[in-house]
Design an enzyme around this catalytic site. Structure first.
Site, mmCIF file in Angstrom:
data_model
loop_
_atom_site.group_PDB
_atom_site.id
_atom_site.type_symbol
_atom_site.label_atom_id
_atom_site.label_comp_id
_atom_site.label_asym_id
_atom_site.label_seq_id
_atom_site.Cartn_x
_atom_site.Cartn_y
_atom_site.Cartn_z
ATOM 1 N N GLN A 87 76.740 34.554 -3.054
ATOM 2 C CA GLN A 87 77.533 33.834 -4.051
ATOM 3 C C GLN A 87 76.648 33.471 -5.241
ATOM 4 O O GLN A 87 77.102 32.907 -6.216
ATOM 5 C CB GLN A 87 78.117 32.563 -3.430
ATOM 6 C CG GLN A 87 79.138 32.855 -2.337
ATOM 7 C CD GLN A 87 79.349 31.667 -1.419
ATOM 8 O OE1 GLN A 87 80.137 30.782 -1.713
ATOM 9 N NE2 GLN A 87 78.637 31.627 -0.328
ATOM 10 N N ASN A 88 75.355 33.793 -5.122
ATOM 11 C CA ASN A 88 74.420 33.417 -6.178
ATOM 12 C C ASN A 88 74.497 34.388 -7.351
ATOM 13 O O ASN A 88 74.694 35.587 -7.173
ATOM 14 C CB ASN A 88 72.988 33.394 -5.632
ATOM 15 C CG ASN A 88 72.816 32.347 -4.554
ATOM 16 O OD1 ASN A 88 73.649 31.457 -4.427
ATOM 17 N ND2 ASN A 88 71.759 32.451 -3.778
ATOM 18 N N HIS A 105 80.105 36.324 -7.140
ATOM 19 C CA HIS A 105 80.425 35.480 -8.298
ATOM 20 C C HIS A 105 79.769 35.961 -9.603
ATOM 21 O O HIS A 105 79.657 35.205 -10.549
ATOM 22 C CB HIS A 105 80.045 34.027 -8.003
ATOM 23 C CG HIS A 105 80.880 33.436 -6.909
ATOM 24 N ND1 HIS A 105 80.537 32.297 -6.214
ATOM 25 C CD2 HIS A 105 82.059 33.845 -6.376
ATOM 26 C CE1 HIS A 105 81.468 32.040 -5.305
ATOM 27 N NE2 HIS A 105 82.393 32.963 -5.377
HETATM 28 N N1 APR Z 1 67.633 25.975 2.473
HETATM 29 C C1 APR Z 1 68.841 26.300 3.037
HETATM 30 N N2 APR Z 1 69.979 25.657 2.764
HETATM 31 C C2 APR Z 1 69.931 24.643 1.880
HETATM 32 C C3 APR Z 1 68.718 24.244 1.248
HETATM 33 C C4 APR Z 1 67.536 24.964 1.586
HETATM 34 N N3 APR Z 1 66.347 24.667 1.060
HETATM 35 N N4 APR Z 1 69.000 23.202 0.416
HETATM 36 C C5 APR Z 1 70.331 22.970 0.526
HETATM 37 N N5 APR Z 1 70.891 23.833 1.403
HETATM 38 C C6 APR Z 1 72.284 23.985 1.809
HETATM 39 C C7 APR Z 1 73.157 22.751 1.631
HETATM 40 O O1 APR Z 1 73.150 21.970 2.817
HETATM 41 C C8 APR Z 1 74.539 23.369 1.407
HETATM 42 O O2 APR Z 1 75.200 23.610 2.640
HETATM 43 O O3 APR Z 1 72.834 24.968 0.964
HETATM 44 C C9 APR Z 1 74.219 24.710 0.760
HETATM 45 C C10 APR Z 1 74.494 24.771 -0.726
HETATM 46 O O4 APR Z 1 75.873 24.632 -0.932
HETATM 47 P P1 APR Z 1 76.518 24.662 -2.384
HETATM 48 O O5 APR Z 1 75.697 23.828 -3.297
HETATM 49 O O6 APR Z 1 77.948 24.372 -2.220
HETATM 50 O O7 APR Z 1 76.292 26.181 -2.858
HETATM 51 P P2 APR Z 1 77.159 27.462 -2.522
HETATM 52 O O8 APR Z 1 77.697 27.417 -1.145
HETATM 53 O O9 APR Z 1 76.316 28.628 -2.905
HETATM 54 O O10 APR Z 1 78.337 27.312 -3.566
HETATM 55 C C11 APR Z 1 79.305 28.308 -3.654
HETATM 56 O O11 APR Z 1 80.297 27.304 -5.588
HETATM 57 O O12 APR Z 1 80.005 26.275 -7.654
HETATM 58 C C12 APR Z 1 80.314 27.433 -6.993
HETATM 59 O O13 APR Z 1 80.259 29.603 -7.838
HETATM 60 C C13 APR Z 1 79.418 28.567 -7.362
HETATM 61 O O14 APR Z 1 78.551 30.334 -6.000
HETATM 62 C C14 APR Z 1 78.789 28.960 -6.053
HETATM 63 C C15 APR Z 1 79.786 28.500 -5.041
#
Ligand code: APR
Length: 230
Positions: A87-88, A105
């Site tokens: 999703q990155n 995304h």
């Molecule tokens: N290592 C592993 N996991 C981690 C770390 C780390 N160092 N730090 C945080 N996390 C976890 C958090 O606990 C959380 O569950 O990574 C997750 C990040 O979640 P989000 O911030 O919601 O990111 P993501 O799931 O990629 O978001 C999805 O949302 O805003 C939109 O389009 C954007 O692609 C993105 C989508």
């Protein structure tokens, strides 16, 4: 034949490279309301703001590097047939050497016509107001914004349905339609989650949860693979 491993990755895998996750910051993304900078409505309202927001993200991406979690995932291609579904919008999986990557995304280092999603370009530098695509429409970031269709979902679902192992790293799995991909995981598929926090995925009970940040978690997983235990 190697087993098929699908890695579903999110912001957490890039956190240790210095890129902030989304949900850690109260719905704000680098101090912006997500809808202001990542929705068609935000774009209609203020194109200059949206372009500047992604220009900053792009400049930041030039300065960061893949971390060991990205590298180990790439190295695992020696042991598995791997498909990364991320999703990155960063290119850290590419730079680490992963070869099969779907960016659900979109990609920060690409731009596209704001009128036609088929006109896509490499974009390493800033997009400015007045920069045009070949159809004479303003260029915008090649990013899937909230409320927009996610064209790669069917392809991602196909990979997931065929996976022997699904590895979920650093994503909250809260954003649809990406979150719905887990419904395609087959009964016999092995599930591994790497996340330092508790998760409430609907498959959590049958998953092995390595409760570590991505780098430590991937190091632990790599050890298990080298011991032939996966
Ligand atoms: N290592 C592993 N996991 C981690 C770390 C780390 N160092 N730090 C945080 N996390 C976890 C958090 O606990 C959380 O569950 O990574 C997750 C990040 O979640 P989000 O911030 O919601 O990111 P993501 O799931 O990629 O978001 C999805 O949302 O805003 C939109 O389009 C954007 O692609 C993105 C989508």
């Amino acid at each position: 034949m190697n087993k098929k491993l699908v890695a579903i990755t999110g912001a957490g895998i890039s956190a240790e490279s210095g890129i902030k996750t989304f949900r850690d910051s109260n719905g704000l993304w680098e101090n912006h309301d997500i809808m202001e900078v990542a929705s068609p409505q935000g774009w209609q309202k203020n194109q200059a703001l949206v372009l500047e927001f992604y220009n900053q993200r792009r400049r930041q991406l030039h300065k960061v590097k893949p971390n060991k979690a990205h590298h180990i995932l790439a190295d695992l291609e020696q042991h598995f047939d791997i498909q990364v579904i991320t999703q990155n919008i960063d290119d850290l999986h590419e730079r680490a050497g992963s070869t099969n990557i779907l960016h659900l995304h979109g990609e920060l280092f690409k731009s596209r016509s704001s009128n036609n999603s088929n006109y896509i370009y490499e974009q390493k530098d800033d997009i400015k107001l007045g920069d045009k695509a070949e159809d004479d429409a303003q260029l915008r970031p090649h990013i899937v914004w909230f409320g927009e269709e996610v064209p790669l979902i069917p392809k991602a679902a196909e990979h997931i349905a065929k996976a022997d192992i699904v590895l979920v790293i650093g994503t909250s799995m809260q954003v649809y339609p990406a979150a719905g991909l887990v419904n395609y995981i087959s009964e016999k598929c092995q599930l591994i989650v790497i996340n330092p926090d508790d998760t409430d995925y609907n498959f959590e009970k049958r998953a092995v949860h390595i409760k570590e940040k991505a780098v430590k978690g991937m190091e632990a997983l790599y050890k298990v693979v080298l011991e032939n235990k996966l």
